[in-house]
Design a protein around this motif. Structure first.
Motif, PDB file in Angstrom:
ATOM      1  N   ILE A  81      27.120  42.768 -14.701  1.00 58.78           N
ATOM      2  CA  ILE A  81      27.973  43.475 -15.634  1.00 58.78           C
ATOM      3  C   ILE A  81      27.418  44.886 -15.803  1.00 58.78           C
ATOM      4  N   THR A  82      28.302  45.871 -15.786  1.00 59.03           N
ATOM      5  CA  THR A  82      27.869  47.252 -15.958  1.00 59.03           C
ATOM      6  C   THR A  82      27.798  47.611 -17.435  1.00 59.03           C
ATOM      7  N   ASN A  83      27.230  48.764 -17.707  1.00 59.79           N
ATOM      8  CA  ASN A  83      27.148  49.232 -19.088  1.00 59.79           C
ATOM      9  C   ASN A  83      28.533  49.387 -19.700  1.00 59.79           C
ATOM     10  N   GLY A  84      29.513  49.666 -18.865  1.00 62.62           N
ATOM     11  CA  GLY A  84      30.882  49.829 -19.338  1.00 62.62           C
ATOM     12  C   GLY A  84      31.663  48.531 -19.447  1.00 62.62           C
ATOM     13  N   GLY A  85      31.054  47.430 -19.021  1.00 64.03           N
ATOM     14  CA  GLY A  85      31.699  46.135 -19.170  1.00 64.03           C
ATOM     15  C   GLY A  85      32.385  45.589 -17.938  1.00 64.03           C
ATOM     16  N   THR A  86      32.304  46.299 -16.825  1.00 65.26           N
ATOM     17  CA  THR A  86      32.871  45.775 -15.581  1.00 65.26           C
ATOM     18  C   THR A  86      32.039  44.595 -15.091  1.00 65.26           C
ATOM     19  N   THR A  87      32.733  43.535 -14.681  1.00 66.28           N
ATOM     20  CA  THR A  87      32.033  42.329 -14.230  1.00 66.28           C
ATOM     21  C   THR A  87      32.432  41.972 -12.806  1.00 66.28           C
ATOM     22  N   ILE A  88      31.464  41.421 -12.084  1.00 64.41           N
ATOM     23  CA  ILE A  88      31.681  40.930 -10.729  1.00 64.41           C
ATOM     24  C   ILE A  88      30.997  39.574 -10.615  1.00 64.41           C
ATOM     25  N   TYR A  89      31.675  38.632  -9.938  1.00 65.73           N
ATOM     26  CA  TYR A  89      31.134  37.284  -9.794  1.00 65.73           C
ATOM     27  C   TYR A  89      31.069  36.882  -8.322  1.00 65.73           C
ATOM     28  N   ALA A  90      30.107  36.037  -8.023  1.00 66.18           N
ATOM     29  CA  ALA A  90      30.085  35.401  -6.713  1.00 66.18           C
ATOM     30  C   ALA A  90      31.255  34.424  -6.640  1.00 66.18           C
ATOM     31  N   ASP A  91      31.816  34.250  -5.462  1.00 66.61           N
ATOM     32  CA  ASP A  91      32.961  33.358  -5.301  1.00 66.61           C
ATOM     33  C   ASP A  91      32.655  31.937  -5.774  1.00 66.61           C
ATOM     34  N   SER A  92      31.425  31.515  -5.584  1.00 65.66           N
ATOM     35  CA  SER A  92      31.041  30.144  -5.916  1.00 65.66           C
ATOM     36  C   SER A  92      31.082  29.837  -7.404  1.00 65.66           C
ATOM     37  N   VAL A  93      31.106  30.874  -8.246  1.00 66.48           N
ATOM     38  CA  VAL A  93      31.068  30.641  -9.697  1.00 66.48           C
ATOM     39  C   VAL A  93      32.291  31.187 -10.418  1.00 66.48           C
ATOM     40  N   LYS A  94      33.185  31.846  -9.694  1.00 65.47           N
ATOM     41  CA  LYS A  94      34.374  32.418 -10.329  1.00 65.47           C
ATOM     42  C   LYS A  94      35.176  31.335 -11.050  1.00 65.47           C
ATOM     43  N   GLY A  95      35.594  31.668 -12.258  1.00 61.31           N
ATOM     44  CA  GLY A  95      36.378  30.726 -13.044  1.00 61.31           C
ATOM     45  C   GLY A  95      35.543  29.719 -13.813  1.00 61.31           C
ATOM     46  N   ARG A  96      34.246  29.652 -13.528  1.00 68.88           N
ATOM     47  CA  ARG A  96      33.375  28.706 -14.220  1.00 68.88           C
ATOM     48  C   ARG A  96      32.301  29.407 -15.059  1.00 68.88           C
ATOM     49  N   PHE A  97      31.795  30.520 -14.553  1.00 70.23           N
ATOM     50  CA  PHE A  97      30.735  31.263 -15.243  1.00 70.23           C
ATOM     51  C   PHE A  97      31.306  32.547 -15.838  1.00 70.23           C
ATOM     52  N   SER A  98      30.680  32.977 -16.917  1.00 76.29           N
ATOM     53  CA  SER A  98      31.097  34.220 -17.558  1.00 76.29           C
ATOM     54  C   SER A  98      29.862  35.004 -18.002  1.00 76.29           C
ATOM     55  N   ILE A  99      29.800  36.264 -17.600  1.00 71.43           N
ATOM     56  CA  ILE A  99      28.674  37.111 -17.970  1.00 71.43           C
ATOM     57  C   ILE A  99      29.109  38.067 -19.069  1.00 71.43           C
ATOM     58  N   SER A 100      28.214  38.331 -19.993  1.00 70.29           N
ATOM     59  CA  SER A 100      28.479  39.286 -21.063  1.00 70.29           C
ATOM     60  C   SER A 100      27.165  39.947 -21.455  1.00 70.29           C
ATOM     61  N   ARG A 101      27.251  41.000 -22.247  1.00 67.65           N
ATOM     62  CA  ARG A 101      26.044  41.689 -22.677  1.00 67.65           C
ATOM     63  C   ARG A 101      26.230  42.256 -24.061  1.00 67.65           C
ATOM     64  N   ASP A 102      25.114  42.386 -24.758  1.00 69.97           N
ATOM     65  CA  ASP A 102      25.066  43.020 -26.064  1.00 69.97           C
ATOM     66  C   ASP A 102      24.129  44.209 -25.924  1.00 69.97           C
ATOM     67  N   ASN A 103      24.699  45.395 -25.799  1.00 74.77           N
ATOM     68  CA  ASN A 103      23.880  46.578 -25.544  1.00 74.77           C
ATOM     69  C   ASN A 103      22.950  46.897 -26.715  1.00 74.77           C
ATOM     70  N   ALA A 104      23.367  46.585 -27.906  1.00 71.58           N
ATOM     71  CA  ALA A 104      22.537  46.858 -29.080  1.00 71.58           C
ATOM     72  C   ALA A 104      21.266  46.009 -29.060  1.00 71.58           C
ATOM     73  N   LYS A 105      21.367  44.839 -28.437  1.00 73.14           N
ATOM     74  CA  LYS A 105      20.215  43.929 -28.385  1.00 73.14           C
ATOM     75  C   LYS A 105      19.549  43.931 -27.009  1.00 73.14           C
ATOM     76  N   ASN A 106      20.063  44.750 -26.084  1.00 71.35           N
ATOM     77  CA  ASN A 106      19.527  44.757 -24.711  1.00 71.35           C
ATOM     78  C   ASN A 106      19.461  43.338 -24.144  1.00 71.35           C
ATOM     79  N   THR A 107      20.527  42.614 -24.337  1.00 72.93           N
ATOM     80  CA  THR A 107      20.568  41.209 -23.944  1.00 72.93           C
ATOM     81  C   THR A 107      21.783  40.940 -23.075  1.00 72.93           C
ATOM     82  N   VAL A 108      21.576  40.146 -22.036  1.00 72.33           N
ATOM     83  CA  VAL A 108      22.665  39.722 -21.165  1.00 72.33           C
ATOM     84  C   VAL A 108      22.753  38.201 -21.227  1.00 72.33           C
TER      85      VAL A 108
END
Length: 122
Positions: A50-77
């Motif tokens: 996930i980019t700082n702007g919120g763009t996300t990319i997934y491997a084909d093997s996990v698409k639709g099952r995994f979700s990535i997110s981030r909290d920039n204030a907490k420096n946490t993904v």
């Protein structure tokens, strides 16, 4: 000094869910934050980023099952993993990079966590 610490790994039955977290410390511009995994007997591979702007990319093997997110204030993904399969079993690593262009490429990322184990039983 940049330090990354994963948490949330564990054991779950097939079809179950886990949520991984990764807290980062240190003064850098965290553009790319990602998750990678190393399955038994295989090379480390990209799962999602996930980019700082919120763009996300997934491997084909996990698409639709995994979700990535981030909290920039907490420096946490985060990585929300649903509908887990036994073939998802492995060590999961978080990583981050300051470059402006992100890619699901192990060689791109400069900073890494120590890894957390995910085990999915059938």
């Amino acid at each position: 000094q940049v330090r990354m610490m994963e948490s949330g790994g564990g054991s779950v039955q097939a079809g179950g869910s886990l949520r991984l977290s990764c807290a980062s410390s240190g003064y850098i511009h965290r553009n790319c934050m990602g998750w990678f995994r190393q399955l038994p007997g295989k090379k480390r591979e990209g799962v999602a980023y996930i980019t700082n702007g919120g763009t996300t990319i997934y491997a084909d093997s996990v698409k639709g099952r995994f979700s990535i997110s981030r909290d920039n204030a907490k420096n946490t993904v985060y990585l929300q993993m649903n509908s887990l399969k036994p073939e998802d079993t492995g060590t999961y690593y978080c990583a981050e990079e300051t470059q402006t262009r992100c890619a699901l490429n192990v060689g791109l990322f400069s900073y890494w966590g120590q890894g957390t184990q995910v085990t999915v039983s059938s």
